[in-house]
Structure formats: C-alpha cells, structure tokens
Design a protein around this motif. Structure first.
Motif, PDB file in Angstrom:
ATOM      1  N   MET A  35       6.384  -1.907  16.400  1.00  0.00           N
ATOM      2  CA  MET A  35       7.018  -1.011  15.438  1.00  0.00           C
ATOM      3  C   MET A  35       6.300  -1.055  14.095  1.00  0.00           C
ATOM      4  O   MET A  35       6.075  -0.019  13.460  1.00  0.00           O
ATOM      5  N   LEU A  36       5.904  -2.239  13.643  1.00  0.00           N
ATOM      6  CA  LEU A  36       5.179  -2.368  12.376  1.00  0.00           C
ATOM      7  C   LEU A  36       3.834  -1.648  12.444  1.00  0.00           C
ATOM      8  O   LEU A  36       3.450  -0.949  11.498  1.00  0.00           O
ATOM      9  N   ARG A  37       3.116  -1.785  13.584  1.00  0.00           N
ATOM     10  CA  ARG A  37       1.856  -1.064  13.759  1.00  0.00           C
ATOM     11  C   ARG A  37       2.061   0.443  13.722  1.00  0.00           C
ATOM     12  O   ARG A  37       1.281   1.177  13.113  1.00  0.00           O
ATOM     13  N   ASN A  38       3.117   0.915  14.362  1.00  0.00           N
ATOM     14  CA  ASN A  38       3.413   2.352  14.368  1.00  0.00           C
ATOM     15  C   ASN A  38       3.729   2.864  12.962  1.00  0.00           C
ATOM     16  O   ASN A  38       3.296   3.960  12.584  1.00  0.00           O
ATOM     17  N   LEU A  39       4.470   2.078  12.194  1.00  0.00           N
ATOM     18  CA  LEU A  39       4.773   2.486  10.813  1.00  0.00           C
ATOM     19  C   LEU A  39       3.508   2.563   9.966  1.00  0.00           C
ATOM     20  O   LEU A  39       3.345   3.494   9.167  1.00  0.00           O
ATOM     21  N   ARG A  40       2.621   1.606  10.135  1.00  0.00           N
ATOM     22  CA  ARG A  40       1.357   1.639   9.385  1.00  0.00           C
ATOM     23  C   ARG A  40       0.528   2.854   9.772  1.00  0.00           C
ATOM     24  O   ARG A  40      -0.070   3.505   8.903  1.00  0.00           O
ATOM     25  N   ASN A  41       0.474   3.163  11.069  1.00  0.00           N
ATOM     26  CA  ASN A  41      -0.279   4.337  11.519  1.00  0.00           C
ATOM     27  C   ASN A  41       0.333   5.619  10.978  1.00  0.00           C
ATOM     28  O   ASN A  41      -0.383   6.555  10.594  1.00  0.00           O
ATOM     29  N   MET A  42       1.675   5.689  10.945  1.00  0.00           N
ATOM     30  CA  MET A  42       2.333   6.877  10.405  1.00  0.00           C
ATOM     31  C   MET A  42       2.006   7.051   8.924  1.00  0.00           C
ATOM     32  O   MET A  42       1.735   8.163   8.461  1.00  0.00           O
ATOM     33  N   ALA A  43       2.011   5.948   8.155  1.00  0.00           N
ATOM     34  CA  ALA A  43       1.676   6.030   6.731  1.00  0.00           C
ATOM     35  C   ALA A  43       0.223   6.444   6.548  1.00  0.00           C
ATOM     36  O   ALA A  43      -0.095   7.262   5.670  1.00  0.00           O
ATOM     37  N   ARG A  44      -0.669   5.901   7.370  1.00  0.00           N
ATOM     38  CA  ARG A  44      -2.084   6.257   7.280  1.00  0.00           C
ATOM     39  C   ARG A  44      -2.291   7.738   7.615  1.00  0.00           C
ATOM     40  O   ARG A  44      -3.042   8.446   6.946  1.00  0.00           O
ATOM     41  N   ASN A  45      -1.603   8.228   8.646  1.00  0.00           N
ATOM     42  CA  ASN A  45      -1.718   9.637   9.016  1.00  0.00           C
ATOM     43  C   ASN A  45      -1.143  10.552   7.932  1.00  0.00           C
ATOM     44  O   ASN A  45      -1.692  11.620   7.658  1.00  0.00           O
ATOM     45  N   ALA A  46      -0.038  10.148   7.318  1.00  0.00           N
ATOM     46  CA  ALA A  46       0.561  10.968   6.265  1.00  0.00           C
ATOM     47  C   ALA A  46      -0.366  11.070   5.061  1.00  0.00           C
ATOM     48  O   ALA A  46      -0.540  12.155   4.499  1.00  0.00           O
ATOM     49  N   THR A  47      -0.981   9.969   4.655  1.00  0.00           N
ATOM     50  CA  THR A  47      -1.910  10.042   3.524  1.00  0.00           C
ATOM     51  C   THR A  47      -3.153  10.839   3.898  1.00  0.00           C
ATOM     52  O   THR A  47      -3.699  11.555   3.058  1.00  0.00           O
ATOM     53  N   GLY A  48      -3.585  10.737   5.148  1.00  0.00           N
ATOM     54  CA  GLY A  48      -4.730  11.543   5.593  1.00  0.00           C
ATOM     55  C   GLY A  48      -4.406  13.026   5.564  1.00  0.00           C
ATOM     56  O   GLY A  48      -5.224  13.851   5.116  1.00  0.00           O
ATOM     57  N   ASP A  49      -3.212  13.387   6.046  1.00  0.00           N
ATOM     58  CA  ASP A  49      -2.800  14.794   6.011  1.00  0.00           C
ATOM     59  C   ASP A  49      -2.688  15.300   4.585  1.00  0.00           C
ATOM     60  O   ASP A  49      -3.109  16.413   4.266  1.00  0.00           O
ATOM     61  N   LEU A  50      -2.114  14.485   3.715  1.00  0.00           N
ATOM     62  CA  LEU A  50      -1.969  14.874   2.310  1.00  0.00           C
ATOM     63  C   LEU A  50      -3.334  15.029   1.650  1.00  0.00           C
ATOM     64  O   LEU A  50      -3.559  15.971   0.882  1.00  0.00           O
ATOM     65  N   SER A  51      -4.248  14.135   1.943  1.00  0.00           N
ATOM     66  CA  SER A  51      -5.608  14.240   1.388  1.00  0.00           C
ATOM     67  C   SER A  51      -6.300  15.505   1.867  1.00  0.00           C
ATOM     68  O   SER A  51      -6.952  16.208   1.087  1.00  0.00           O
ATOM     69  N   ARG A  52      -6.132  15.801   3.139  1.00  0.00           N
ATOM     70  CA  ARG A  52      -6.755  17.000   3.697  1.00  0.00           C
ATOM     71  C   ARG A  52      -6.150  18.266   3.088  1.00  0.00           C
ATOM     72  O   ARG A  52      -6.865  19.209   2.749  1.00  0.00           O
ATOM     73  N   GLU A  53      -4.831  18.296   2.889  1.00  0.00           N
ATOM     74  CA  GLU A  53      -4.171  19.478   2.332  1.00  0.00           C
ATOM     75  C   GLU A  53      -4.534  19.692   0.862  1.00  0.00           C
ATOM     76  O   GLU A  53      -4.715  20.822   0.414  1.00  0.00           O
ATOM     77  N   LEU A  54      -4.615  18.597   0.086  1.00  0.00           N
ATOM     78  CA  LEU A  54      -4.930  18.720  -1.336  1.00  0.00           C
ATOM     79  C   LEU A  54      -6.422  18.815  -1.608  1.00  0.00           C
ATOM     80  O   LEU A  54      -6.830  19.200  -2.700  1.00  0.00           O
ATOM     81  N   GLY A  55      -7.222  18.425  -0.650  1.00  0.00           N
ATOM     82  CA  GLY A  55      -8.665  18.498  -0.826  1.00  0.00           C
ATOM     83  C   GLY A  55      -9.242  17.359  -1.649  1.00  0.00           C
ATOM     84  O   GLY A  55     -10.350  17.458  -2.151  1.00  0.00           O
ATOM     85  N   THR A  56      -8.493  16.281  -1.827  1.00  0.00           N
ATOM     86  CA  THR A  56      -8.977  15.112  -2.559  1.00  0.00           C
ATOM     87  C   THR A  56      -8.726  13.874  -1.709  1.00  0.00           C
ATOM     88  O   THR A  56      -7.971  13.907  -0.743  1.00  0.00           O
ATOM     89  N   ASP A  57      -9.356  12.778  -2.100  1.00  0.00           N
ATOM     90  CA  ASP A  57      -9.158  11.515  -1.397  1.00  0.00           C
ATOM     91  C   ASP A  57      -7.965  10.801  -2.011  1.00  0.00           C
ATOM     92  O   ASP A  57      -7.996  10.413  -3.175  1.00  0.00           O
ATOM     93  N   ILE A  58      -6.901  10.624  -1.247  1.00  0.00           N
ATOM     94  CA  ILE A  58      -5.682   9.984  -1.743  1.00  0.00           C
ATOM     95  C   ILE A  58      -5.458   8.697  -0.970  1.00  0.00           C
ATOM     96  O   ILE A  58      -5.492   8.678   0.259  1.00  0.00           O
ATOM     97  N   GLN A  59      -5.221   7.625  -1.703  1.00  0.00           N
ATOM     98  CA  GLN A  59      -4.836   6.347  -1.113  1.00  0.00           C
ATOM     99  C   GLN A  59      -3.322   6.202  -1.238  1.00  0.00           C
ATOM    100  O   GLN A  59      -2.675   6.927  -1.991  1.00  0.00           O
TER     101      GLN A  59
END
Length: 143
Positions: A35-59
């Motif tokens: 479950m902890l691994r899945n939560l980390r992957n979800m957070a990583r995917n959400a920041t990746g999606d947000l970075s892609r949508e905004l066109g900037t690198d977001i951590q």
C-alpha cells in the motif's frame, strides 16, 4: 516517524501486533508495504501529470503554495521588487530595536541596586545576587 518511541516501546508494539495478527503478521506487513508503494507511485504519477499539463518541471515540494508562486509565477525581478521595500523596513526596525535595547541597558545600568547601594554582596556565579533586603536581583547578561 518513530523518533518519539524508544526500543522497548517498539518491541512492545511488535509483540502486540504479533498477538493480534498471529500467523498472518507477515502478510499484514507485506500488504502495508505494498500500500505504501502504491501511494508513492500515485503521488509520483500525479506530479508527473501536473508537470506535463503545466509544461514545467514540478517536484512534490513545489506544490506548497508559497514555493509554487516563487518558482513558477514570479520572475527574479518581481521577487526582488517585492523584497526590496520589506528589506528596508526590516533594517529600519532592526536599528530602532537596537537603539531601544541600548537605552534599556543604560537605564538598567543606572538603576542597578548593587552599584548604587555600595553593598559588598559577592557574585555567586549563578547570574543572580541577593540584596540586603533579601530580594533576588537577576543579571540580564548571565546565560
């Protein structure tokens, strides 16, 4: 996360977990880690999606509103323009407080009971003296 627990408390928690879950404890631990691994992957995917949508690198740290505005919306010149009046106000306030502290120290030195009464009380090294009237006088410079 467990910095407030000592080794005895962690051992007691593990013993209680063993008593509650019994033979299923390894399965429960592996499910928790999955479950902890899945939560980390979800957070990583959400920041990746947000970075892609905004066109900037977001951590993940950049999602704090102040950090986001500072990094992505303000240019260096804008940040300096906002900071410059505040720095001037800060320096003026600092000099005023330094003057007030100096005046308070002068007043405290002139109103010092030990030097004006001529008493021969010795300093015990604790930062305080006892006056002839039995009151404690605290030295502001003692640490």
């Amino acid at each position: 996360m467990f910095e407030n627990l000592n080794w005895w408390e962690i051992g007691a928690l593990l013993l209680v977990a063993l008593l509650i879950f019994g033979d299923r404890l390894p399965a429960v631990i592996s499910d928790g880690l999955r479950m902890l691994r899945n939560l980390r992957n979800m957070a990583r995917n959400a920041t990746g999606d947000l970075s892609r949508e905004l066109g900037t690198d977001i951590q993940l740290e950049d999602l704090h509103p102040k950090a986001f505005i500072r990094k992505h919306l303000l240019s260096e010149e804008d940040e300096q323009a906002i900071r410059k009046p505040l720095e001037g106000t800060f320096e003026k306030l600092r000099s005023d407080l330094t003057d007030v502290r100096r005046e308070v120290d002068d007043v405290a030195a002139s109103a010092d009971i030990r030097s004006s009464s001529g008493s021969t009380a010795s300093t015990s090294g604790t930062g305080s003296d006892v006056t002839p009237a039995g009151r404690r006088v605290f030295d502001a410079d003692a640490t």
